[in-house]
Design a protein around this motif. Structure first.
Motif, PDB file in Angstrom:
ATOM      1  N   UNK A 142       0.803  -1.216   0.000  1.00 11.68           N
ATOM      2  CA  UNK A 142       0.000   0.000   0.000  1.00 11.68           C
ATOM      3  C   UNK A 142       0.832   1.260   0.000  1.00 11.68           C
ATOM      4  N   UNK A 143       1.906   1.268   0.775  1.00 12.41           N
ATOM      5  CA  UNK A 143       2.739   2.466   0.843  1.00 12.41           C
ATOM      6  C   UNK A 143       3.558   2.669  -0.426  1.00 12.41           C
ATOM      7  N   UNK A 144       3.973   1.576  -1.081  1.00 13.92           N
ATOM      8  CA  UNK A 144       4.640   1.722  -2.378  1.00 13.92           C
ATOM      9  C   UNK A 144       3.690   2.388  -3.367  1.00 13.92           C
ATOM     10  N   UNK A 145       2.459   1.927  -3.381  1.00 12.68           N
ATOM     11  CA  UNK A 145       1.455   2.540  -4.254  1.00 12.68           C
ATOM     12  C   UNK A 145       1.221   3.994  -3.869  1.00 12.68           C
ATOM     13  N   UNK A 146       1.160   4.265  -2.573  1.00 10.11           N
ATOM     14  CA  UNK A 146       0.923   5.641  -2.130  1.00 10.11           C
ATOM     15  C   UNK A 146       2.069   6.571  -2.442  1.00 10.11           C
ATOM     16  N   UNK A 147       3.300   6.108  -2.208  1.00  9.93           N
ATOM     17  CA  UNK A 147       4.467   6.952  -2.495  1.00  9.93           C
ATOM     18  C   UNK A 147       4.595   7.255  -3.983  1.00  9.93           C
ATOM     19  N   UNK A 148       4.070   6.359  -4.817  1.00  4.85           N
ATOM     20  CA  UNK A 148       4.149   6.573  -6.263  1.00  4.85           C
ATOM     21  C   UNK A 148       2.904   7.225  -6.838  1.00  4.85           C
ATOM     22  N   UNK A 149       1.961   7.588  -5.976  1.00  2.00           N
ATOM     23  CA  UNK A 149       0.703   8.161  -6.457  1.00  2.00           C
ATOM     24  C   UNK A 149       0.800   9.601  -6.971  1.00  2.00           C
ATOM     25  N   UNK A 150       1.759  10.432  -6.520  1.00  2.00           N
ATOM     26  CA  UNK A 150       1.825  11.791  -7.083  1.00  2.00           C
ATOM     27  C   UNK A 150       2.038  11.773  -8.596  1.00  2.00           C
ATOM     28  N   UNK A 151       1.411  12.704  -9.291  1.00  2.00           N
ATOM     29  CA  UNK A 151       1.538  12.782 -10.742  1.00  2.00           C
ATOM     30  C   UNK A 151       2.927  13.258 -11.132  1.00  2.00           C
ATOM     31  N   UNK A 152       3.277  12.966 -12.377  1.00  2.00           N
ATOM     32  CA  UNK A 152       4.584  13.394 -12.882  1.00  2.00           C
ATOM     33  C   UNK A 152       4.713  14.909 -12.861  1.00  2.00           C
ATOM     34  N   UNK A 153       3.611  15.596 -13.107  1.00  2.00           N
ATOM     35  CA  UNK A 153       3.673  17.060 -13.126  1.00  2.00           C
ATOM     36  C   UNK A 153       3.966  17.623 -11.732  1.00  2.00           C
ATOM     37  N   UNK A 154       3.485  16.928 -10.699  1.00  2.00           N
ATOM     38  CA  UNK A 154       3.775  17.363  -9.335  1.00  2.00           C
ATOM     39  C   UNK A 154       5.245  17.163  -9.001  1.00  2.00           C
ATOM     40  N   UNK A 155       5.797  16.018  -9.435  1.00  2.00           N
ATOM     41  CA  UNK A 155       7.222  15.767  -9.210  1.00  2.00           C
ATOM     42  C   UNK A 155       8.073  16.775  -9.985  1.00  2.00           C
ATOM     43  N   UNK A 156       7.665  17.089 -11.204  1.00  2.00           N
ATOM     44  CA  UNK A 156       8.397  18.086 -12.000  1.00  2.00           C
ATOM     45  C   UNK A 156       8.356  19.455 -11.332  1.00  2.00           C
ATOM     46  N   UNK A 157       7.213  19.769 -10.733  1.00  2.00           N
ATOM     47  CA  UNK A 157       7.101  21.064 -10.061  1.00  2.00           C
ATOM     48  C   UNK A 157       8.053  21.138  -8.876  1.00  2.00           C
ATOM     49  N   UNK A 158       8.165  20.038  -8.115  1.00  2.00           N
ATOM     50  CA  UNK A 158       9.100  20.021  -6.992  1.00  2.00           C
ATOM     51  C   UNK A 158      10.541  20.176  -7.477  1.00  2.00           C
ATOM     52  N   UNK A 159      10.862  19.595  -8.615  1.00  2.00           N
ATOM     53  CA  UNK A 159      12.223  19.738  -9.152  1.00  2.00           C
ATOM     54  C   UNK A 159      12.506  21.173  -9.581  1.00  2.00           C
ATOM     55  N   UNK A 160      11.486  21.838 -10.128  1.00  2.59           N
ATOM     56  CA  UNK A 160      11.708  23.236 -10.523  1.00  2.59           C
ATOM     57  C   UNK A 160      11.962  24.136  -9.320  1.00  2.59           C
ATOM     58  N   UNK A 161      11.506  23.689  -8.146  1.00  2.00           N
ATOM     59  CA  UNK A 161      11.773  24.451  -6.918  1.00  2.00           C
ATOM     60  C   UNK A 161      13.078  23.995  -6.258  1.00  2.00           C
ATOM     61  N   UNK A 162      13.837  23.157  -6.958  1.00  3.94           N
ATOM     62  CA  UNK A 162      15.120  22.636  -6.456  1.00  3.94           C
ATOM     63  C   UNK A 162      14.964  21.852  -5.161  1.00  3.94           C
ATOM     64  N   UNK A 163      13.858  21.137  -5.041  1.00  2.00           N
ATOM     65  CA  UNK A 163      13.633  20.319  -3.841  1.00  2.00           C
ATOM     66  C   UNK A 163      14.503  19.074  -3.900  1.00  2.00           C
ATOM     67  N   UNK A 164      15.131  18.736  -2.759  1.00  2.00           N
ATOM     68  CA  UNK A 164      15.910  17.502  -2.723  1.00  2.00           C
ATOM     69  C   UNK A 164      14.973  16.320  -2.448  1.00  2.00           C
ATOM     70  N   UNK A 165      15.546  15.106  -2.397  1.00  2.00           N
ATOM     71  CA  UNK A 165      14.724  13.908  -2.250  1.00  2.00           C
ATOM     72  C   UNK A 165      13.973  13.891  -0.919  1.00  2.00           C
ATOM     73  N   UNK A 166      14.605  14.404   0.136  1.00  2.00           N
ATOM     74  CA  UNK A 166      13.932  14.460   1.422  1.00  2.00           C
ATOM     75  C   UNK A 166      12.725  15.382   1.402  1.00  2.00           C
TER      76      UNK A 166
END
Length: 289
Positions: A171-195
């Motif tokens: 369940x948690x693997x599914x949950x951790x992977x549930x954010x959309x690609x666009x949300x992950x891209x947005x975090x990268x544009x803000x220079x967010x690290x993995x943590x």
């Protein structure tokens, strides 16, 4: 009333079928008794007797209800015949195994999501682990742990862990992977690290999946605790009640222990669900109260 009427109808149908099945299964004993005594017993009398046998093949609902009442409310909670006493023994192993299983499942999920090698190697083993029947594994776990000096609560808790970590991990693997690609891209544009991506995006997105998984995990943990009591010849716990009832042919005792286990599981699942709704409501997520 509109919502409860269908439920009450189904329950009434189940009870009616239960009484009919109990009469059919218990009737042969009454016939055999009449044949041994060489007497003619009216069918109505035999039918009535099937509802009050000491050791019926299938106990009727009111026998189970009386047994639960007597062993819950009319016995001291320290009595070896009290379902409260046995329920507490099983509950302690259940909760310890549930904590272990939740921690293990979440740790595996974090590693699988963030490490490609773990995703390819560990995830198949996680899934394959649940294809082995717990009844085959439990005696081996008990014997091995007894050989190294571990007995009592810990072996039962580890069996509960074995069953409860799986739904949490998946369940948690599914949950951790549930954010959309666009949300992950947005975090990268803000220079967010993995943590930061984990705590600010993945973890909030996985919270609903967590509580859904915990409902399954806590019920599985209870099952593991009961199964863990069977190969040890335990003298306390709901599994011990089932075992003792099986030894001495006390089917009413067996069914009362089964219903006690089902009620305990329902309460645990309801508590996890309530905690989930409160948590999601405070965070403003869907599914909260």
């Amino acid at each position: 009333m509109r919502a409860s009427f269908p439920v009450l109808t189904v329950v009434a149908a189940i009870l009616a079928l239960w009484y009919v099945a109990a009469a059919g299964l218990n009737l042969q004993w009454e016939r055999d008794q009449a044949a041994r005594a060489k007497t003619e017993v009216p069918f109505a009398t035999m039918l009535a007797n099937t509802m009050a046998q000491d050791r019926p093949v299938l106990p009727v609902p009111h026998q189970v209800a009386v047994e639960i009442w007597e062993t819950t409310f009319e016995k001291k909670i320290t009595s070896k015949r009290s379902l409260v006493y046995h329920g507490w023994i099983t509950l302690s192993a259940t909760m310890l195994g549930f904590v272990f299983g939740t921690a293990l499942g979440m740790a595996l999920a974090v590693g699988i999501v963030h490490n490609r090698a773990m995703d390819l190697s560990v995830m198949p083993w996680v899934i394959a682990s649940q294809t082995v029947p717990i009844l085959a594994i439990a005696p081996m776990i008990i014997v091995v742990l007894n050989a190294v000096g571990l007995s009592g609560l810990i072996p039962k808790a580890l069996i509960s862990t074995y069953l409860s970590f799986f739904p949490v991990a998946v369940g948690m693997v599914k949950g951790f992977r549930s954010p959309d690609a666009i949300q992950l891209d947005l975090m990268r544009t803000w220079s967010a690290d993995r943590g930061q991506v984990f705590w600010k995006l993945r973890w909030p997105a996985a919270t609903p999946y967590l509580f859904a998984s915990l409902k399954v995990a806590v019920a599985a943990s209870l099952l593991g605790a009961i199964v863990g009591e069977l190969p040890t010849g335990a003298v306390a716990g709901l599994g011990a009640r089932l075992l003792a009832g099986s030894y001495y042919g006390q089917t009413v005792q067996i069914w009362s222990a089964l219903f006690a286990a089902a009620a305990l599981a329902a309460v645990l699942v309801a508590l996890v669900g309530l905690a989930g709704r409160i948590t999601l409501a405070r965070r403003g997520q869907a599914g909260g109260v």
